[in-house]
Design a protein around this motif. Structure first.
Motif, PDB file in Angstrom:
ATOM      1  N   ARG A 220      10.891 145.424 -11.675  1.00 25.64           N
ATOM      2  CA  ARG A 220      11.082 146.531 -10.740  1.00 25.64           C
ATOM      3  C   ARG A 220      10.185 147.706 -11.120  1.00 25.64           C
ATOM      4  O   ARG A 220       9.482 148.266 -10.276  1.00 25.64           O
ATOM      5  CB  ARG A 220      12.535 146.981 -10.703  1.00 25.64           C
ATOM      6  CG  ARG A 220      12.745 148.230  -9.832  1.00 25.64           C
ATOM      7  CD  ARG A 220      14.170 148.732  -9.908  1.00 25.64           C
ATOM      8  NE  ARG A 220      15.081 147.859  -9.198  1.00 25.64           N
ATOM      9  CZ  ARG A 220      15.376 147.970  -7.905  1.00 25.64           C
ATOM     10  NH1 ARG A 220      14.821 148.935  -7.199  1.00 25.64           N
ATOM     11  NH2 ARG A 220      16.208 147.151  -7.326  1.00 25.64           N
TER      12      ARG A 220
ATOM     13  N   PHE B 206       6.512 146.911 -10.389  1.00 27.60           N
ATOM     14  CA  PHE B 206       6.188 146.964  -8.964  1.00 27.60           C
ATOM     15  C   PHE B 206       6.160 148.407  -8.465  1.00 27.60           C
ATOM     16  O   PHE B 206       5.322 148.775  -7.636  1.00 27.60           O
ATOM     17  CB  PHE B 206       7.174 146.129  -8.140  1.00 27.60           C
ATOM     18  CG  PHE B 206       7.003 144.645  -8.329  1.00 27.60           C
ATOM     19  CD1 PHE B 206       5.742 144.073  -8.397  1.00 27.60           C
ATOM     20  CD2 PHE B 206       8.100 143.817  -8.444  1.00 27.60           C
ATOM     21  CE1 PHE B 206       5.583 142.709  -8.575  1.00 27.60           C
ATOM     22  CE2 PHE B 206       7.953 142.443  -8.621  1.00 27.60           C
ATOM     23  CZ  PHE B 206       6.690 141.894  -8.681  1.00 27.60           C
ATOM     24  N   GLU B 207       7.089 149.228  -8.968  1.00 24.28           N
ATOM     25  CA  GLU B 207       7.080 150.636  -8.566  1.00 24.28           C
ATOM     26  C   GLU B 207       5.804 151.325  -9.035  1.00 24.28           C
ATOM     27  O   GLU B 207       5.211 152.118  -8.307  1.00 24.28           O
ATOM     28  CB  GLU B 207       8.315 151.349  -9.123  1.00 24.28           C
ATOM     29  CG  GLU B 207       9.593 150.959  -8.409  1.00 24.28           C
ATOM     30  CD  GLU B 207      10.844 151.500  -9.069  1.00 24.28           C
ATOM     31  OE1 GLU B 207      10.752 152.124 -10.152  1.00 24.28           O
ATOM     32  OE2 GLU B 207      11.927 151.305  -8.489  1.00 24.28           O
ATOM     33  N   GLN B 208       5.367 151.011 -10.224  1.00 16.79           N
ATOM     34  CA  GLN B 208       4.131 151.586 -10.749  1.00 16.79           C
ATOM     35  C   GLN B 208       2.929 151.103  -9.928  1.00 16.79           C
ATOM     36  O   GLN B 208       2.036 151.889  -9.608  1.00 16.79           O
ATOM     37  CB  GLN B 208       3.943 151.225 -12.214  1.00 16.79           C
ATOM     38  CG  GLN B 208       2.723 151.862 -12.832  1.00 16.79           C
ATOM     39  CD  GLN B 208       2.603 151.550 -14.306  1.00 16.79           C
ATOM     40  OE1 GLN B 208       3.331 150.722 -14.852  1.00 16.79           O
ATOM     41  NE2 GLN B 208       1.674 152.194 -14.970  1.00 16.79           N
ATOM     42  N   MET B 209       2.913 149.824  -9.568  1.00 19.04           N
ATOM     43  CA  MET B 209       1.832 149.297  -8.730  1.00 19.04           C
ATOM     44  C   MET B 209       1.794 150.045  -7.392  1.00 19.04           C
ATOM     45  O   MET B 209       0.726 150.399  -6.902  1.00 19.04           O
ATOM     46  CB  MET B 209       2.025 147.798  -8.479  1.00 19.04           C
ATOM     47  CG  MET B 209       1.747 146.925  -9.674  1.00 19.04           C
ATOM     48  SD  MET B 209       2.167 145.197  -9.367  1.00 19.04           S
ATOM     49  CE  MET B 209       0.980 144.764  -8.120  1.00 19.04           C
ATOM     50  N   HIS B 210       2.978 150.295  -6.822  1.00 21.56           N
ATOM     51  CA  HIS B 210       3.036 150.992  -5.532  1.00 21.56           C
ATOM     52  C   HIS B 210       2.500 152.417  -5.666  1.00 21.56           C
ATOM     53  O   HIS B 210       1.749 152.883  -4.802  1.00 21.56           O
ATOM     54  CB  HIS B 210       4.465 150.994  -5.005  1.00 21.56           C
ATOM     55  CG  HIS B 210       4.615 151.663  -3.685  1.00 21.56           C
ATOM     56  ND1 HIS B 210       4.099 151.137  -2.523  1.00 21.56           N
ATOM     57  CD2 HIS B 210       5.203 152.826  -3.333  1.00 21.56           C
ATOM     58  CE1 HIS B 210       4.363 151.943  -1.520  1.00 21.56           C
ATOM     59  NE2 HIS B 210       5.037 152.982  -1.983  1.00 21.56           N
ATOM     60  N   ARG B 211       2.877 153.116  -6.739  1.00 28.83           N
ATOM     61  CA  ARG B 211       2.390 154.486  -6.946  1.00 28.83           C
ATOM     62  C   ARG B 211       0.879 154.530  -7.077  1.00 28.83           C
ATOM     63  O   ARG B 211       0.233 155.473  -6.635  1.00 28.83           O
ATOM     64  CB  ARG B 211       3.028 155.092  -8.205  1.00 28.83           C
ATOM     65  CG  ARG B 211       4.440 155.587  -7.992  1.00 28.83           C
ATOM     66  CD  ARG B 211       4.911 156.450  -9.143  1.00 28.83           C
ATOM     67  NE  ARG B 211       4.839 155.803 -10.426  1.00 28.83           N
ATOM     68  CZ  ARG B 211       5.770 155.017 -10.956  1.00 28.83           C
ATOM     69  NH1 ARG B 211       6.870 154.773 -10.269  1.00 28.83           N
ATOM     70  NH2 ARG B 211       5.624 154.477 -12.140  1.00 28.83           N
ATOM     71  N   HIS B 212       0.294 153.478  -7.670  1.00 30.92           N
ATOM     72  CA  HIS B 212      -1.162 153.418  -7.843  1.00 30.92           C
ATOM     73  C   HIS B 212      -1.859 152.717  -6.672  1.00 30.92           C
ATOM     74  O   HIS B 212      -3.043 152.398  -6.749  1.00 30.92           O
ATOM     75  CB  HIS B 212      -1.513 152.709  -9.157  1.00 30.92           C
ATOM     76  CG  HIS B 212      -1.117 153.491 -10.361  1.00 30.92           C
ATOM     77  ND1 HIS B 212      -0.107 153.085 -11.202  1.00 30.92           N
ATOM     78  CD2 HIS B 212      -1.577 154.659 -10.854  1.00 30.92           C
ATOM     79  CE1 HIS B 212       0.026 153.967 -12.173  1.00 30.92           C
ATOM     80  NE2 HIS B 212      -0.845 154.938 -11.983  1.00 30.92           N
ATOM     81  N   GLU B 213      -1.079 152.444  -5.599  1.00 22.99           N
ATOM     82  CA  GLU B 213      -1.593 151.751  -4.414  1.00 22.99           C
ATOM     83  C   GLU B 213      -2.289 150.441  -4.771  1.00 22.99           C
ATOM     84  O   GLU B 213      -3.332 150.096  -4.231  1.00 22.99           O
ATOM     85  CB  GLU B 213      -2.523 152.680  -3.624  1.00 22.99           C
ATOM     86  CG  GLU B 213      -1.804 153.913  -3.097  1.00 22.99           C
ATOM     87  CD  GLU B 213      -2.711 154.840  -2.324  1.00 22.99           C
ATOM     88  OE1 GLU B 213      -3.911 154.540  -2.167  1.00 22.99           O
ATOM     89  OE2 GLU B 213      -2.210 155.876  -1.857  1.00 22.99           O
ATOM     90  N   ASP B 214      -1.670 149.729  -5.683  1.00 25.20           N
ATOM     91  CA  ASP B 214      -2.223 148.453  -6.143  1.00 25.20           C
ATOM     92  C   ASP B 214      -1.278 147.309  -5.762  1.00 25.20           C
ATOM     93  O   ASP B 214      -1.170 146.313  -6.457  1.00 25.20           O
ATOM     94  CB  ASP B 214      -2.411 148.489  -7.664  1.00 25.20           C
ATOM     95  CG  ASP B 214      -3.223 147.325  -8.179  1.00 25.20           C
ATOM     96  OD1 ASP B 214      -4.009 146.753  -7.398  1.00 25.20           O
ATOM     97  OD2 ASP B 214      -3.060 146.973  -9.359  1.00 25.20           O
ATOM     98  N   ASP B 215      -0.578 147.469  -4.641  1.00 23.61           N
ATOM     99  CA  ASP B 215       0.393 146.453  -4.233  1.00 23.61           C
ATOM    100  C   ASP B 215       0.029 145.794  -2.908  1.00 23.61           C
ATOM    101  O   ASP B 215       0.869 145.447  -2.117  1.00 23.61           O
ATOM    102  CB  ASP B 215       1.793 147.058  -4.158  1.00 23.61           C
ATOM    103  CG  ASP B 215       1.890 148.243  -3.214  1.00 23.61           C
ATOM    104  OD1 ASP B 215       0.835 148.745  -2.792  1.00 23.61           O
ATOM    105  OD2 ASP B 215       3.017 148.663  -2.914  1.00 23.61           O
ATOM    106  N   HIS B 216      -1.254 145.587  -2.681  1.00 26.67           N
ATOM    107  CA  HIS B 216      -1.698 144.922  -1.451  1.00 26.67           C
ATOM    108  C   HIS B 216      -1.962 143.448  -1.741  1.00 26.67           C
ATOM    109  O   HIS B 216      -2.119 143.038  -2.889  1.00 26.67           O
ATOM    110  CB  HIS B 216      -2.956 145.592  -0.879  1.00 26.67           C
ATOM    111  CG  HIS B 216      -4.087 145.648  -1.873  1.00 26.67           C
ATOM    112  ND1 HIS B 216      -4.947 144.604  -2.075  1.00 26.67           N
ATOM    113  CD2 HIS B 216      -4.470 146.626  -2.739  1.00 26.67           C
ATOM    114  CE1 HIS B 216      -5.821 144.928  -3.016  1.00 26.67           C
ATOM    115  NE2 HIS B 216      -5.553 146.148  -3.437  1.00 26.67           N
TER     116      HIS B 216
END
Length: 84
Positions: free
Chosen positions: A52, A55-65
């Motif tokens: 979790r 994934f939250e860190q990936m989302h903050r860095h816009e690395d969740d595509h």
């Protein structure tokens, strides 16, 4: 600290003193691993522990595509023929 290997039913085991169990924060399931001929006992890790936060860190860095967006694109068949 020394311990003795003892017979437990058809198996063998060791008794780990309560103080050692508490110091190592062991309870419930444990992971056993052999490293260089030594037995290592540690608290069992939970599957997907930390996912979790990662994934939250990936989302903050816009690395969740999606890495392969072409494979996720719907085909003509998907749009016209597929039904749930």
């Amino acid at each position: 600290m020394k311990a003795r290997v003892v017979r437990i039913g058809n198996s063998q085991g060791i008794r780990i003193p309560k103080s050692v169990i508490e110091q190592c924060h062991l309870h419930g399931d444990v992971d056993l691993e052999i490293q260089h001929g030594q037995l290592v006992i540690r608290a069992a890790s939970k599957p997907r522990a930390g996912w979790r936060q990662a994934f939250e860190q990936m989302h903050r860095h816009e690395d969740d595509h999606l890495l392969d967006e072409e494979s996720a694109a719907m085909s003509t068949w998907d749009r016209s023929e597929w039904t749930w």
